[in-house]
Design a protein around this motif. Sequence first.
Motif, PDB file in Angstrom:
ATOM      1  N   ASP A 167       0.860  -1.176   0.000  1.00  0.00           N
ATOM      2  CA  ASP A 167       0.000   0.000   0.000  1.00  0.00           C
ATOM      3  C   ASP A 167       0.901   1.232   0.000  1.00  0.00           C
ATOM      4  OD1 ASP A 167      -1.654   2.187   0.783  1.00  0.00           O
ATOM      5  OD2 ASP A 167      -3.080   0.797   1.689  1.00  0.00           O
ATOM      6  N   ARG A 168       0.819   2.034  -1.048  1.00  0.00           N
ATOM      7  CA  ARG A 168       1.713   3.191  -1.152  1.00  0.00           C
ATOM      8  C   ARG A 168       1.480   4.216  -0.040  1.00  0.00           C
ATOM      9  NH1 ARG A 168       2.077   5.141  -7.471  1.00  0.00           N
ATOM     10  NH2 ARG A 168       3.203   3.325  -8.302  1.00  0.00           N
ATOM     11  N   ALA A 169       0.240   4.398   0.364  1.00  0.00           N
ATOM     12  CA  ALA A 169      -0.085   5.433   1.347  1.00  0.00           C
ATOM     13  C   ALA A 169       0.405   5.075   2.744  1.00  0.00           C
ATOM     14  CB  ALA A 169      -1.595   5.701   1.361  1.00  0.00           C
ATOM     15  N   THR A 170       0.153   3.845   3.179  1.00  0.00           N
ATOM     16  CA  THR A 170       0.499   3.448   4.547  1.00  0.00           C
ATOM     17  C   THR A 170       1.843   2.745   4.641  1.00  0.00           C
ATOM     18  OG1 THR A 170      -0.597   1.289   4.335  1.00  0.00           O
ATOM     19  CG2 THR A 170      -1.962   3.152   5.054  1.00  0.00           C
ATOM     20  N   GLY A 171       2.354   2.248   3.503  1.00  0.00           N
ATOM     21  CA  GLY A 171       3.610   1.512   3.518  1.00  0.00           C
ATOM     22  C   GLY A 171       3.453   0.067   3.929  1.00  0.00           C
ATOM     23  N   ARG A 172       2.211  -0.361   4.136  1.00  0.00           N
ATOM     24  CA  ARG A 172       1.960  -1.725   4.597  1.00  0.00           C
ATOM     25  C   ARG A 172       2.267  -2.747   3.510  1.00  0.00           C
ATOM     26  NH1 ARG A 172      -4.183  -3.834   5.810  1.00  0.00           N
ATOM     27  NH2 ARG A 172      -3.763  -6.080   5.728  1.00  0.00           N
ATOM     28  N   SER A 173       2.889  -3.840   3.917  1.00  0.00           N
ATOM     29  CA  SER A 173       3.217  -4.919   2.997  1.00  0.00           C
ATOM     30  C   SER A 173       2.545  -6.211   3.443  1.00  0.00           C
ATOM     31  CB  SER A 173       4.740  -5.108   2.950  1.00  0.00           C
ATOM     32  OG  SER A 173       5.079  -6.313   2.300  1.00  0.00           O
ATOM     33  N   THR A 174       1.968  -6.929   2.498  1.00  0.00           N
ATOM     34  CA  THR A 174       1.375  -8.233   2.771  1.00  0.00           C
ATOM     35  C   THR A 174       1.842  -9.200   1.696  1.00  0.00           C
ATOM     36  OG1 THR A 174      -0.614  -7.276   3.778  1.00  0.00           O
ATOM     37  CG2 THR A 174      -0.766  -9.550   2.997  1.00  0.00           C
ATOM     38  N   SER A 175       2.433 -10.309   2.114  1.00  0.00           N
ATOM     39  CA  SER A 175       2.961 -11.278   1.153  1.00  0.00           C
ATOM     40  C   SER A 175       2.390 -12.664   1.413  1.00  0.00           C
ATOM     41  CB  SER A 175       4.491 -11.329   1.241  1.00  0.00           C
ATOM     42  OG  SER A 175       5.049 -10.058   1.024  1.00  0.00           O
ATOM     43  N   ILE A 176       2.222 -13.420   0.342  1.00  0.00           N
ATOM     44  CA  ILE A 176       1.653 -14.758   0.425  1.00  0.00           C
ATOM     45  C   ILE A 176       2.498 -15.713  -0.411  1.00  0.00           C
ATOM     46  CG2 ILE A 176      -0.370 -16.198  -0.083  1.00  0.00           C
ATOM     47  CD1 ILE A 176      -0.816 -12.469   0.118  1.00  0.00           C
ATOM     48  N   VAL A 177       2.817 -16.870   0.149  1.00  0.00           N
ATOM     49  CA  VAL A 177       3.454 -17.926  -0.644  1.00  0.00           C
ATOM     50  C   VAL A 177       2.336 -18.558  -1.457  1.00  0.00           C
ATOM     51  CG1 VAL A 177       4.799 -20.043  -0.612  1.00  0.00           C
ATOM     52  CG2 VAL A 177       5.212 -18.283   1.111  1.00  0.00           C
ATOM     53  N   PHE A 178       2.338 -18.292  -2.756  1.00  0.00           N
ATOM     54  CA  PHE A 178       1.225 -18.671  -3.628  1.00  0.00           C
ATOM     55  C   PHE A 178       1.448 -20.089  -4.143  1.00  0.00           C
ATOM     56  CE2 PHE A 178      -1.797 -18.229  -7.096  1.00  0.00           C
ATOM     57  CZ  PHE A 178      -2.734 -17.332  -6.583  1.00  0.00           C
ATOM     58  N   THR A 179       0.753 -21.036  -3.536  1.00  0.00           N
ATOM     59  CA  THR A 179       0.962 -22.443  -3.876  1.00  0.00           C
ATOM     60  C   THR A 179       0.030 -22.940  -4.975  1.00  0.00           C
ATOM     61  OG1 THR A 179      -0.553 -23.072  -2.080  1.00  0.00           O
ATOM     62  CG2 THR A 179       1.804 -22.997  -1.564  1.00  0.00           C
ATOM     63  N   GLU A 180      -1.026 -22.183  -5.267  1.00  0.00           N
ATOM     64  CA  GLU A 180      -1.987 -22.600  -6.303  1.00  0.00           C
ATOM     65  C   GLU A 180      -1.501 -22.168  -7.680  1.00  0.00           C
ATOM     66  OE1 GLU A 180      -5.268 -20.385  -4.681  1.00  0.00           O
ATOM     67  OE2 GLU A 180      -6.161 -22.196  -3.853  1.00  0.00           O
ATOM     68  N   PRO A 181      -2.061 -22.724  -8.749  1.00  0.00           N
ATOM     69  CA  PRO A 181      -1.714 -22.271 -10.102  1.00  0.00           C
ATOM     70  C   PRO A 181      -2.017 -20.779 -10.247  1.00  0.00           C
ATOM     71  CG  PRO A 181      -2.909 -24.342 -10.197  1.00  0.00           C
ATOM     72  CD  PRO A 181      -2.992 -23.887  -8.775  1.00  0.00           C
ATOM     73  N   PHE A 182      -1.155 -20.074 -10.957  1.00  0.00           N
ATOM     74  CA  PHE A 182      -1.293 -18.615 -11.086  1.00  0.00           C
ATOM     75  C   PHE A 182      -2.308 -18.296 -12.184  1.00  0.00           C
ATOM     76  CE2 PHE A 182       0.411 -14.246 -11.774  1.00  0.00           C
ATOM     77  CZ  PHE A 182       0.326 -13.823 -10.458  1.00  0.00           C
ATOM     78  N   THR A 183      -3.562 -18.574 -11.867  1.00  0.00           N
ATOM     79  CA  THR A 183      -4.640 -18.351 -12.824  1.00  0.00           C
ATOM     80  C   THR A 183      -5.464 -17.133 -12.423  1.00  0.00           C
ATOM     81  OG1 THR A 183      -6.183 -19.743 -11.579  1.00  0.00           O
ATOM     82  CG2 THR A 183      -4.806 -20.837 -13.237  1.00  0.00           C
ATOM     83  N   THR A 184      -6.287 -16.649 -13.373  1.00  0.00           N
ATOM     84  CA  THR A 184      -7.143 -15.496 -13.108  1.00  0.00           C
ATOM     85  C   THR A 184      -8.056 -15.752 -11.917  1.00  0.00           C
ATOM     86  OG1 THR A 184      -7.128 -14.814 -15.434  1.00  0.00           O
ATOM     87  CG2 THR A 184      -8.941 -14.006 -14.068  1.00  0.00           C
ATOM     88  N   GLU A 185      -8.609 -16.951 -11.835  1.00  0.00           N
ATOM     89  CA  GLU A 185      -9.525 -17.286 -10.744  1.00  0.00           C
ATOM     90  C   GLU A 185      -8.827 -17.227  -9.386  1.00  0.00           C
ATOM     91  OE1 GLU A 185     -12.396 -20.983  -9.250  1.00  0.00           O
ATOM     92  OE2 GLU A 185     -11.284 -21.129 -11.142  1.00  0.00           O
ATOM     93  N   ASN A 186      -7.650 -17.838  -9.289  1.00  0.00           N
ATOM     94  CA  ASN A 186      -6.937 -17.861  -8.014  1.00  0.00           C
ATOM     95  C   ASN A 186      -6.395 -16.488  -7.630  1.00  0.00           C
ATOM     96  OD1 ASN A 186      -7.365 -20.632  -7.708  1.00  0.00           O
ATOM     97  ND2 ASN A 186      -5.489 -21.159  -8.815  1.00  0.00           N
ATOM     98  N   VAL A 187      -5.917 -15.733  -8.621  1.00  0.00           N
ATOM     99  CA  VAL A 187      -5.427 -14.383  -8.351  1.00  0.00           C
ATOM    100  C   VAL A 187      -6.582 -13.478  -7.926  1.00  0.00           C
ATOM    101  CG1 VAL A 187      -4.395 -12.324  -9.394  1.00  0.00           C
ATOM    102  CG2 VAL A 187      -3.412 -14.579  -9.845  1.00  0.00           C
ATOM    103  N   SER A 188      -7.739 -13.652  -8.548  1.00  0.00           N
ATOM    104  CA  SER A 188      -8.917 -12.861  -8.184  1.00  0.00           C
ATOM    105  C   SER A 188      -9.282 -13.072  -6.724  1.00  0.00           C
ATOM    106  CB  SER A 188     -10.114 -13.245  -9.059  1.00  0.00           C
ATOM    107  OG  SER A 188      -9.874 -12.964 -10.409  1.00  0.00           O
TER     108      SER A 188
END
Length: 309
Positions: A167-188
């Motif tokens: 988040d540019r305004a607050t500087g907050r970072s959130t990260s996820i180890v993405f184990t699912e296929p990188f598809t539109t459905e999963n990213v959504s």
Amino acid sequence: MTDANLFEPRFQNADAAREHLEAIHWPNGPVCPHCKSKNATRLEGGKHRPGLVQCNNCRKQFTVTVGTVFERSKVPLNKWLLATHLMCASKKGISAHQLHRMLGVTYKTAWFMAHRIREAMKPSDDGPMGGPGGTVEVDETYFGKDKTKPKSRMAMRHMNRIVSLVDRATGRSTSIVFTEPFTTENVSRLLYTKIDRRSRLITDEAKAYKGPGKQFAKHESVYHFGGEYVRGDVTTNTVEGFFGIFKRGMRGVYQHCGQQHLNRYVAEFDFRYTNRTACGVNDVERTDIALKGIAGKRLTYRRTSAIAA
């Protein structure tokens, strides 16, 4: 106070460390971790151990560490506070071997302490990022081998994918180890959960972002494949900067991280980045924020060593 002196009483004396923890968790007096009652009596002198309190409602006895990641630890509290400060004040982390040497505990103990502290660093409030007028950058990077994926000549195909949101305004970072296929459905599913849809979304040209991007106030992207990295204020350089800190820490300090523990290491870097000096948080305040996070997060050695971290 902006800097902590490592010779301060709370880092050298267990009683002073306990008083510091009590000031953080019980600013208005002891609170029973069992029934949440504030009607409690301190048990002092005699055979009672230091800091023991008895609830006058449920009659159970407790100390400030009950119900926290420090519960039942034989390591003195002052060493816990010192380890927490060292991890919070080190921009790229501090290895368990270094903690083992500095604290005078075994390597196994230092490793377990570090994982407990990482558990405390996990955010208690995981609400959506951004909001009206806000901008959130999203990008992915790769680190370490994913043993569940078949080997490939292309290195990234069998590596762990990490998706980060800043988040540019607050500087907050959130990260996820993405184990699912990188598809539109999963990213959504990820973006709709982590980001307020009234936000402006900035990504690279990956196709998986195009569909969900339509659901946000605005979606803009940079074409990295074509050599474009900045177009006005459209850039993912902020989240790329986070990746730079993360990778320098993982390669230079930790060097090796088992796939089952990667989520905790990612949470550690998120915590320090979200609570960095540029966001108005100094080393002392960052440590106290982590110490507030120890409550309600019991972690046993069996759980730490489990495959599902």
